[in-house]
Design a protein around this motif. Structure first.
Motif, PDB file in Angstrom:
ATOM      1  N   GLY A  51      13.542 -35.004   4.742  1.00 55.61           N
ATOM      2  CA  GLY A  51      14.026 -35.033   6.046  1.00 55.61           C
ATOM      3  C   GLY A  51      15.239 -36.133   6.423  1.00 55.61           C
ATOM      4  O   GLY A  51      15.506 -36.480   6.093  1.00 55.61           O
ATOM      5  N   SER A 184      -1.341 -31.422  15.921  1.00 56.01           N
ATOM      6  CA  SER A 184      -0.149 -31.744  15.509  1.00 56.01           C
ATOM      7  C   SER A 184      -0.741 -32.800  16.790  1.00 56.01           C
ATOM      8  O   SER A 184      -1.648 -33.086  17.474  1.00 56.01           O
ATOM      9  CB  SER A 184       0.796 -30.729  17.138  1.00 56.01           C
ATOM     10  N   ASN A 216       3.627 -35.932  15.309  1.00 58.88           N
ATOM     11  CA  ASN A 216       3.863 -35.126  13.944  1.00 58.88           C
ATOM     12  C   ASN A 216       3.907 -33.141  14.720  1.00 58.88           C
ATOM     13  O   ASN A 216       3.286 -32.915  15.712  1.00 58.88           O
ATOM     14  CB  ASN A 216       2.374 -35.251  14.101  1.00 58.88           C
ATOM     15  N   HIS A 217       5.295 -32.549  13.984  1.00 56.46           N
ATOM     16  CA  HIS A 217       5.726 -31.524  14.043  1.00 56.46           C
ATOM     17  C   HIS A 217       4.780 -30.791  13.677  1.00 56.46           C
ATOM     18  O   HIS A 217       3.599 -29.439  14.542  1.00 56.46           O
ATOM     19  CB  HIS A 217       6.965 -31.370  13.362  1.00 56.46           C
ATOM     20  N   GLN A 234       0.086 -29.867   4.820  1.00 56.36           N
ATOM     21  CA  GLN A 234       1.284 -30.573   4.801  1.00 56.36           C
ATOM     22  C   GLN A 234       1.553 -30.846   5.897  1.00 56.36           C
ATOM     23  O   GLN A 234       0.696 -30.926   6.907  1.00 56.36           O
ATOM     24  CB  GLN A 234       1.178 -28.328   5.666  1.00 56.36           C
ATOM     25  N   GLY A 236       4.186 -32.705   9.246  1.00 54.89           N
ATOM     26  CA  GLY A 236       5.856 -33.023   9.794  1.00 54.89           C
ATOM     27  C   GLY A 236       5.161 -34.312  10.632  1.00 54.89           C
ATOM     28  O   GLY A 236       5.914 -34.423  12.131  1.00 54.89           O
ATOM     29  N   ARG A 238       6.646 -37.839  12.079  1.00 55.57           N
ATOM     30  CA  ARG A 238       8.323 -38.283  13.354  1.00 55.57           C
ATOM     31  C   ARG A 238       7.718 -39.614  14.081  1.00 55.57           C
ATOM     32  O   ARG A 238       6.978 -39.750  15.123  1.00 55.57           O
ATOM     33  CB  ARG A 238       8.360 -37.162  14.558  1.00 55.57           C
ATOM     34  N   SER A 256      10.195 -35.246   9.682  1.00 56.15           N
ATOM     35  CA  SER A 256      10.280 -34.163   8.799  1.00 56.15           C
ATOM     36  C   SER A 256       9.814 -33.461   9.086  1.00 56.15           C
ATOM     37  O   SER A 256       7.959 -33.531   9.930  1.00 56.15           O
ATOM     38  CB  SER A 256       9.858 -34.619   7.365  1.00 56.15           C
ATOM     39  N   ARG A 257      10.083 -32.194   9.207  1.00 54.25           N
ATOM     40  CA  ARG A 257       9.095 -31.254   9.680  1.00 54.25           C
ATOM     41  C   ARG A 257       7.877 -30.715   8.274  1.00 54.25           C
ATOM     42  O   ARG A 257       7.077 -29.329   8.930  1.00 54.25           O
ATOM     43  CB  ARG A 257       9.882 -29.697  10.034  1.00 54.25           C
ATOM     44  N   LYS A 258       8.752 -31.005   7.304  1.00 53.30           N
ATOM     45  CA  LYS A 258       7.480 -30.444   5.898  1.00 53.30           C
ATOM     46  C   LYS A 258       7.165 -31.185   5.493  1.00 53.30           C
ATOM     47  O   LYS A 258       8.375 -30.811   4.534  1.00 53.30           O
ATOM     48  CB  LYS A 258       7.250 -28.976   6.248  1.00 53.30           C
TER      49      LYS A 258
END
Length: 331
Positions: A51, A184, A216-217, A234, A236, A238, A256-258
């Motif tokens: 990321g 999310s 959070n994605h 997992q 994600g 931001r 980061s997406r993951k």
């Protein structure tokens, strides 16, 4: 004829009765008391992903960087025994390749120490023993024992609040089946930070109390049903900065997406889940069923033997002895 009871039949009946009493005790008394959160835990989970991160040397956001999150959980046995609760000290570090390996975790991109206190049986947060922050919800780091197919309130430490994780069916991790939950976080203001004005598009101001925003994605967790242990995680994250009162992000600190469990962390989580759930299943299911079946068979067999007894001929009494002719004395 009269009946006598064999000692062997009494032993069978007594043993069978004991096993019949033991079976429900194992299932309803022993097993619930065995399902408690440990106080002497010492475990480390590692997440990796890619990321964007803010480079403090270049004063700009740099994309496509490897991100490593290390989360270590250690039980505080002394405080746990004194309080009767489970006290876990948690440290979370966020690193890039630039800060790894680090001799001091404080050199990481982010270093977050905190303490989680919970009820040993329910996993509900307990507020004592220097807990920091004030954690709420139903789960954090792990779920309660005997996970249900429903939504849970999960504590998100980056948000400083709970989020809803919804049940999404089952999924296998390293060949082991668990319950899958997802959730999310929409963009949310989480605090403020003093930064140079140029970072948030205000170059004429040397210092600005910028707003910190977090979203959070997507969270994805796969959880062991029996123990509540997280087998796969997992996230994600931001994290951004905005100018005071700003409507859009001015700087990206982390995005980061993951970021997810490494293969090694997954394997260790599955190994511990198999061990712990197997012990609970042995105490709560296998042994009670075995004891109930064996107890029923022995009790029936012993009861039949006691009821039938063993027939023995009765000995005649002196009064019942028939008269016999006495020998005649002759001279």
């Amino acid at each position: 004829m009269r009946r006598t009871t064999s000692p062997f039949s009494l032993v069978l009946l007594g043993l069978g009765t004991f096993l019949l009493v033991l079976a429900p005790l194992l299932a309803w008394y022993v097993e619930p008391r065995a399902a408690v959160n440990p106080i002497d835990i010492d475990t480390t989970a590692v997440y990796t992903g890619k990321g964007s991160v803010f480079d403090t040397d270049r004063i700009e956001t740099v994309p496509d960087r490897k991100i490593t999150v290390t989360q270590r959980v250690r039980g505080n046995v002394e405080d746990s025994e004194r309080s009767g609760k489970t006290v876990w000290d948690v440290t979370t570090t966020v690193d890039t390749d630039k800060s790894l390996p680090a001799a001091d975790p404080h050199d990481a991109l982010e270093f977050i120490p905190h303490r989680w206190v919970m009820d040993r049986k329910t996993t509900r947060p307990a507020h004592c023993c220097g807990e920091k922050p004030y954690i709420e919800g139903e789960a954090y780091l792990k779920f309660p024992f005997d996970v249900r197919k429903r939504s849970y309130q999960w504590w998100d430490n980056s948000l400083g609040d709970t989020i809803v994780l919804r049940y999404r069916g089952t999924e296998k991790v390293q060949g082991y089946t668990g319950y899958r939950f997802t959730g999310s976080v929409p963009p949310t203001r989480t605090g403020t930070r003093m930064v140079p004005g140029s970072i948030v598009d205000q170059p004429k101001r040397p210092q600005v109390l910028a707003e910190e925003w977090y979203s959070n994605h997507g969270f994805e967790l796969v959880v062991d049903q029996a123990t509540g242990r997280v087998l796969y995680a997992q996230t994600g994250p931001r994290r951004t900065l905005r100018a005071p009162g700003g409507k859009k992000d001015a700087a990206v600190l982390l995005d980061s997406r993951k970021i997810s469990f490494t293969t090694e962390t997954q394997k260790e989580a599955v190994r511990q889940a198999e061990r712990d759930s197997g012990q609970l299943r042995l105490i709560g299911v296998t042994l009670p069923i075995g004891a109930a079946v064996a107890g029923f068979v022995l009790a029936v067999l012993g009861g039949v033997l006691v009821a039938r007894g063993r027939k023995e001929p009765e000995q005649p009494t002196p009064s019942e002895t028939p008269d016999t002719p006495q020998p005649t004395l002759t001279m």
